[in-house]
Design a protein around this motif. Structure first.
Motif, PDB file in Angstrom:
ATOM      1  N   PHE A 214       0.829  -1.204   0.000  1.00  0.00           N
ATOM      2  CA  PHE A 214       0.000   0.000   0.000  1.00  0.00           C
ATOM      3  C   PHE A 214       0.866   1.257   0.000  1.00  0.00           C
ATOM      4  CE2 PHE A 214      -3.599   2.327   2.418  1.00  0.00           C
ATOM      5  CZ  PHE A 214      -3.985   2.948   1.242  1.00  0.00           C
ATOM      6  N   MET A 215       1.920   1.253   0.794  1.00  0.00           N
ATOM      7  CA  MET A 215       2.782   2.438   0.861  1.00  0.00           C
ATOM      8  C   MET A 215       3.504   2.710  -0.456  1.00  0.00           C
ATOM      9  SD  MET A 215       4.459   2.564   4.709  1.00  0.00           S
ATOM     10  CE  MET A 215       5.053   0.869   4.740  1.00  0.00           C
ATOM     11  N   ILE A 216       3.716   1.698  -1.260  1.00  0.00           N
ATOM     12  CA  ILE A 216       4.355   1.896  -2.560  1.00  0.00           C
ATOM     13  C   ILE A 216       3.500   2.791  -3.457  1.00  0.00           C
ATOM     14  CG2 ILE A 216       5.043   0.691  -4.681  1.00  0.00           C
ATOM     15  CD1 ILE A 216       5.951  -1.642  -2.955  1.00  0.00           C
ATOM     16  N   GLY A 332      13.131 -15.874  15.128  1.00  0.00           N
ATOM     17  CA  GLY A 332      12.009 -14.989  14.840  1.00  0.00           C
ATOM     18  C   GLY A 332      12.330 -13.535  15.149  1.00  0.00           C
ATOM     19  N   THR A 333      13.058 -13.294  16.244  1.00  0.00           N
ATOM     20  CA  THR A 333      13.427 -11.923  16.609  1.00  0.00           C
ATOM     21  C   THR A 333      14.378 -11.312  15.581  1.00  0.00           C
ATOM     22  OG1 THR A 333      13.162 -12.465  18.957  1.00  0.00           O
ATOM     23  CG2 THR A 333      14.426 -10.492  18.423  1.00  0.00           C
ATOM     24  N   LEU A 334      15.336 -12.094  15.137  1.00  0.00           N
ATOM     25  CA  LEU A 334      16.245 -11.595  14.097  1.00  0.00           C
ATOM     26  C   LEU A 334      15.490 -11.308  12.800  1.00  0.00           C
ATOM     27  CD1 LEU A 334      19.354 -13.921  14.633  1.00  0.00           C
ATOM     28  CD2 LEU A 334      19.126 -11.489  15.238  1.00  0.00           C
ATOM     29  N   ALA A 335      14.528 -12.177  12.475  1.00  0.00           N
ATOM     30  CA  ALA A 335      13.732 -11.940  11.273  1.00  0.00           C
ATOM     31  C   ALA A 335      12.908 -10.664  11.408  1.00  0.00           C
ATOM     32  CB  ALA A 335      12.810 -13.135  11.022  1.00  0.00           C
ATOM     33  N   PHE A 336      12.392 -10.400  12.603  1.00  0.00           N
ATOM     34  CA  PHE A 336      11.641  -9.164  12.847  1.00  0.00           C
ATOM     35  C   PHE A 336      12.531  -7.958  12.569  1.00  0.00           C
ATOM     36  CE2 PHE A 336      10.092  -5.598  15.186  1.00  0.00           C
ATOM     37  CZ  PHE A 336       8.720  -5.746  15.303  1.00  0.00           C
ATOM     38  N   PHE A 337      13.706  -7.933  13.156  1.00  0.00           N
ATOM     39  CA  PHE A 337      14.617  -6.795  13.015  1.00  0.00           C
ATOM     40  C   PHE A 337      15.017  -6.577  11.554  1.00  0.00           C
ATOM     41  CE2 PHE A 337      19.185  -5.724  12.602  1.00  0.00           C
ATOM     42  CZ  PHE A 337      19.105  -4.372  12.915  1.00  0.00           C
ATOM     43  N   ILE A 338      15.409  -7.638  10.870  1.00  0.00           N
ATOM     44  CA  ILE A 338      15.881  -7.496   9.496  1.00  0.00           C
ATOM     45  C   ILE A 338      14.753  -7.040   8.571  1.00  0.00           C
ATOM     46  CG2 ILE A 338      16.810  -8.772   7.517  1.00  0.00           C
ATOM     47  CD1 ILE A 338      18.301 -10.546   9.517  1.00  0.00           C
ATOM     48  N   ALA A 339      13.583  -7.707   8.670  1.00  0.00           N
ATOM     49  CA  ALA A 339      12.465  -7.359   7.778  1.00  0.00           C
ATOM     50  C   ALA A 339      11.969  -5.945   8.040  1.00  0.00           C
ATOM     51  CB  ALA A 339      11.328  -8.362   7.969  1.00  0.00           C
ATOM     52  N   SER A 340      11.868  -5.536   9.312  1.00  0.00           N
ATOM     53  CA  SER A 340      11.391  -4.199   9.640  1.00  0.00           C
ATOM     54  C   SER A 340      12.373  -3.129   9.166  1.00  0.00           C
ATOM     55  CB  SER A 340      11.180  -4.086  11.153  1.00  0.00           C
ATOM     56  OG  SER A 340      10.815  -2.771  11.511  1.00  0.00           O
ATOM     57  N   ALA A 341      13.662  -3.345   9.399  1.00  0.00           N
ATOM     58  CA  ALA A 341      14.660  -2.355   8.983  1.00  0.00           C
ATOM     59  C   ALA A 341      14.718  -2.226   7.470  1.00  0.00           C
ATOM     60  CB  ALA A 341      16.034  -2.755   9.536  1.00  0.00           C
ATOM     61  N   LEU A 342      14.722  -3.357   6.749  1.00  0.00           N
ATOM     62  CA  LEU A 342      14.786  -3.304   5.286  1.00  0.00           C
ATOM     63  C   LEU A 342      13.543  -2.654   4.695  1.00  0.00           C
ATOM     64  CD1 LEU A 342      16.334  -6.799   4.406  1.00  0.00           C
ATOM     65  CD2 LEU A 342      17.463  -4.546   4.401  1.00  0.00           C
ATOM     66  N   CYS A 343      12.376  -2.987   5.239  1.00  0.00           N
ATOM     67  CA  CYS A 343      11.133  -2.422   4.713  1.00  0.00           C
ATOM     68  C   CYS A 343      11.083  -0.912   4.936  1.00  0.00           C
ATOM     69  CB  CYS A 343       9.941  -3.102   5.377  1.00  0.00           C
ATOM     70  SG  CYS A 343       8.336  -2.483   4.813  1.00  0.00           S
ATOM     71  N   TRP A 349      13.570   5.288   1.016  1.00  0.00           N
ATOM     72  CA  TRP A 349      14.229   5.586  -0.261  1.00  0.00           C
ATOM     73  C   TRP A 349      13.211   5.830  -1.358  1.00  0.00           C
ATOM     74  CZ3 TRP A 349      13.891   3.052  -4.930  1.00  0.00           C
ATOM     75  CH2 TRP A 349      14.778   3.483  -5.920  1.00  0.00           C
ATOM     76  N   TRP A 350      12.147   5.079  -1.392  1.00  0.00           N
ATOM     77  CA  TRP A 350      11.113   5.229  -2.425  1.00  0.00           C
ATOM     78  C   TRP A 350      10.445   6.593  -2.338  1.00  0.00           C
ATOM     79  CZ3 TRP A 350       9.666   3.479  -6.905  1.00  0.00           C
ATOM     80  CH2 TRP A 350       8.362   3.640  -7.365  1.00  0.00           C
ATOM     81  N   THR A 358      10.678  15.379   2.186  1.00  0.00           N
ATOM     82  CA  THR A 358      11.941  16.128   2.273  1.00  0.00           C
ATOM     83  C   THR A 358      12.678  15.686   3.527  1.00  0.00           C
ATOM     84  OG1 THR A 358      10.952  18.024   1.139  1.00  0.00           O
ATOM     85  CG2 THR A 358      12.987  18.407   2.379  1.00  0.00           C
ATOM     86  N   LEU A 359      13.860  15.135   3.353  1.00  0.00           N
ATOM     87  CA  LEU A 359      14.629  14.623   4.489  1.00  0.00           C
ATOM     88  C   LEU A 359      15.347  15.773   5.186  1.00  0.00           C
ATOM     89  CD1 LEU A 359      16.185  11.407   2.871  1.00  0.00           C
ATOM     90  CD2 LEU A 359      14.054  11.631   4.178  1.00  0.00           C
ATOM     91  N   SER A 360      15.154  15.854   6.504  1.00  0.00           N
ATOM     92  CA  SER A 360      15.820  16.896   7.294  1.00  0.00           C
ATOM     93  C   SER A 360      17.231  16.487   7.683  1.00  0.00           C
ATOM     94  CB  SER A 360      15.000  17.192   8.552  1.00  0.00           C
ATOM     95  OG  SER A 360      14.831  16.009   9.322  1.00  0.00           O
ATOM     96  N   SER A 361      17.548  15.214   7.510  1.00  0.00           N
ATOM     97  CA  SER A 361      18.876  14.679   7.846  1.00  0.00           C
ATOM     98  C   SER A 361      19.324  13.789   6.690  1.00  0.00           C
ATOM     99  CB  SER A 361      18.820  13.879   9.152  1.00  0.00           C
ATOM    100  OG  SER A 361      18.369  14.681  10.233  1.00  0.00           O
ATOM    101  N   PRO A 362      20.623  13.470   6.658  1.00  0.00           N
ATOM    102  CA  PRO A 362      21.102  12.578   5.600  1.00  0.00           C
ATOM    103  C   PRO A 362      20.375  11.235   5.610  1.00  0.00           C
ATOM    104  CG  PRO A 362      22.932  13.632   6.698  1.00  0.00           C
ATOM    105  CD  PRO A 362      21.701  13.959   7.507  1.00  0.00           C
ATOM    106  N   PHE A 363      20.294  10.657   4.456  1.00  0.00           N
ATOM    107  CA  PHE A 363      19.532   9.403   4.303  1.00  0.00           C
ATOM    108  C   PHE A 363      20.093   8.302   5.209  1.00  0.00           C
ATOM    109  CE2 PHE A 363      19.010   5.258   2.312  1.00  0.00           C
ATOM    110  CZ  PHE A 363      17.637   5.210   2.129  1.00  0.00           C
ATOM    111  N   LEU A 364      21.418   8.144   5.253  1.00  0.00           N
ATOM    112  CA  LEU A 364      22.024   7.093   6.068  1.00  0.00           C
ATOM    113  C   LEU A 364      21.768   7.308   7.554  1.00  0.00           C
ATOM    114  CD1 LEU A 364      25.452   6.535   4.265  1.00  0.00           C
ATOM    115  CD2 LEU A 364      23.386   5.119   4.166  1.00  0.00           C
TER     116      LEU A 364
END
Length: 404
Positions: A214-216, A332-343, A349-350, A358-364
Motif C-alpha cells: 500500500f505504501m508503494i 524470529g526476533t532476528l527476522a523481525f529486526f531485518i524485515a522491519s529495517a529493510l522495509c 528511499w522510495w 523532504t529529508l531533514s537529515s542525511p539518508f544514512l
C-alpha cells in the motif's frame, strides 16, 4: 330263495337274482339283467362311497357326516378342499399386495424426503442470497457515504486546495489501489481455500505485505492534505469487510476471507488481530501519511517485522527459544529486526526518490535510526503480554517521535 333249474355252470335258474348273476358271469346275451338287480347295485355303490368318504374326511376327530349334525355351521368337505387348494394362492396374492403397498409407501416417503431436501436447499439459498444482498447493501452504502463525504469536503476546500482534476486523480489512484489490494487478497485467500497455503501462512503473508504494498502507491496521490482521506478509503473498506466477516454477515466471501486471515479459520478471529491491523493502518494514514516518517516505521514494524517473525520463527525457531519467553525464538526476533529495517529503509528511499518527502537529515542517518527503532520494537514484540498488533506500532510511533 326261488326254486330254479341248475345250469351247466352250477347256477340255479328260475329266479330273477340268479338270472342276473348268470347273465353277468357268463356274459351271455340271451340272459338280460333284471331291473331289480340294477337298482340294487346302484344302492350298494352309493352306500359304499358314502361310508368310505365319511371315514376318510374328519373334522375335530369326527367324520364330516357326524359333525354336520353336531355343528350346523361347519364348512362342507368341498369347501375345505377348495380352501386347501386356494389358500397358498391367496397367501401369495396377499403378500404381493403387501409388498406393492410397502413399495408405494417407500417411494412416496422418498419423494417427500427429496421434496423436503429441495425445499430446504432452496430456502437456504434464499437466506444466503438475502444475507449477501444485505451485506452488499451495507458495504455499498458505507463506501458511498465515505466517498461522497470526501468529495464534498474536497470541493468545499475544507481538506485542501482541490480542483476537479486533483479530485479525479486521487479517485483514480484510490480505485487502482483498491483493485490491486483486492487482487492480492483474493489470490492469497484462493490459495488458502485450495489447500496450497495453510491458513496461518496465508494470514501472515497478507499481514506482512499489505501495508508495504500500500505504501508503494502513496507517491501517486496528490499533494493535497485530503489525499490521505482518499487513500484511507481502501483500509476503511477492508475494515468493514473484516467486521462483517467476523460477525458472520459477510456471506461466502466473508467466510473465505476470515478463513484465510485467522489462525483457526473461525470467523470470530477476524475481529482480533486482522481487524486491529486494519484499524492501525487506517489511523496511521490519517495521522502521519507522507508528511511524517513515523508512519513509515510504524507500518514497517507492525507489518513486515511482526509477519516475518512469525513465518521464520515457526520454521527455524524450534531449537532456539528465548529463556524468558518460550513462545518466541531468537530466529524470529532476528527476522523481525531485518524485515522491519529493510522495509522501512526501502520505503524511505522510495519516498525520497519520488520527491514526496523532504529529508531533514542525511539518508544514512535516518536509516540508522530506523534500524535502531526496528531493534527496539523487536524487543517489545518479545513481551509475553499484550497484543503485538497494537503494542508494536504504538512503541514504534513513540520511539520515532523521540529519535526522529
Amino acid at each position: 330263495r326261488s326254486k330254479g333249474v341248475t345250469t351247466g355252470s352250477g347256477i340255479r335258474t328260475g329266479s330273477p337274482f340268479s338270472t342276473d348273476i348268470a347273465a353277468l358271469l357268463t356274459n351271455r346275451s340271451d340272459i338280460v339283467p333284471t331291473r331289480n338287480y340294477i337298482m340294487m347295485w346302484k344302492i350298494q355303490l352309493i352306500v359304499a362311497l358314502t361310508i368310505t368318504f365319511s371315514c376318510t374326511t374328519q373334522t375335530n376327530g369326527f367324520p364330516l357326516s357326524l359333525t354336520s349334525y353336531q355343528n350346523s355351521g361347519s364348512v362342507s368337505s368341498r369347501s375345505h378342499t377348495l380352501t386347501r387348494i386356494f389358500k397358498p394362492v391367496k397367501s401369495t396374492l396377499y403378500s404381493s399386495l403387501i409388498r406393492a403397498k410397502k413399495r408405494i409407501v417407500e417411494e412416496e416417503v422418498e419423494e417427500n424426503k427429496t421434496n423436503e431436501d429441495v425445499l430446504i436447499q432452496n430456502t437456504s439459498q434464499k437466506i444466503n442470497n438475502l444475507k449477501l444482498d444485505v451485506t452488499n447493501s451495507i458495504q455499498v452504502k458505507a463506501i458511498s457515504v465515505y466517498v461522497l463525504a470526501t468529495i464534498g469536503l474536497a470541493k468545499m476546500g475544507i481538506i485542501g486546495q482541490y480542483t476537479n482534476e486533483l479530485i479525479l486523480l486521487d479517485l483514480r489512484v484510490t480505485f487502482l489501489v483498491g483493485v490491486a489490494s483486492v487482487i492480492f487478497v483474493k489470490t492469497i485467500t484462493r490459495l488458502s481455500a485450495d489447500g496450497i497455503l495453510q491458513s496461518r501462512d496465508s494470514r501472515k503473508i497478507i499481514h506482512t505485505f499489505s501495508a508495504p504494498i500500500f505504501m508503494i502507491f502513496w507517491p501517486l496521490f496528490s499533494d493535497a492534505w485530503g489525499a490521505r482521506l482518499f487513500a484511507g478509503m481502501i483500509t476503511f473498506f477492508q475494515a468493514l469487510r473484516l467486521f462483517l466477516a467476523g460477525t458472520k454477515r459477510g456471506g461466502s466471501e466473508g467466510n473465505e476471507l476470515a478463513s484465510a486471515i485467522s489462525r483457526s479459520g473461525k470467523p470470530e478471529e477476524a475481529l482480533g488481530g486482522p481487524f486491529i491491523y486494519t484499524v492501525v493502518l487506517f489511523m496511521t494514514i490519517l495521522l502521519f501519511w507522507r508528511d511524517n516518517l513515523s508512519g513509515v516505521i510504524v507500518l514497517s514494524t507492525m507489518a513486515a517485522g511482526d509477519g516475518a517473525a512469525d513465518i521464520v520463527g515457526r520454521r527455524l525457531g524450534k531449537n532456539n527459544k528465548w529463556l524468558f519467553n518460550k513462545d518466541k525464538s531468537i530466529a524470529g526476533t532476528l527476522a523481525f529486526f531485518i524485515a522491519s529495517a529493510l522495509c522501512s529503509i526501502g520505503i524511505l528511499w522510495w519516498f525520497s526518490f519520488n520527491g514526496v518527502v523532504t529529508l531533514s537529515s542525511p539518508f544514512l542517518f535516518i536509516a540508522q535510526k530506523f534500524a535502531l527503532i526496528s531493534a527496539l520494537c523487536a524487543m517489545v514484540e518479545l513481551a509475553p503480554f499484550g497484543d503485538d498488533n497494537w503494542s508494536v506500532p504504538i512503541s514504534a510511533a513513540v520511539l520515532s517521535m523521540i529519535l526522529l
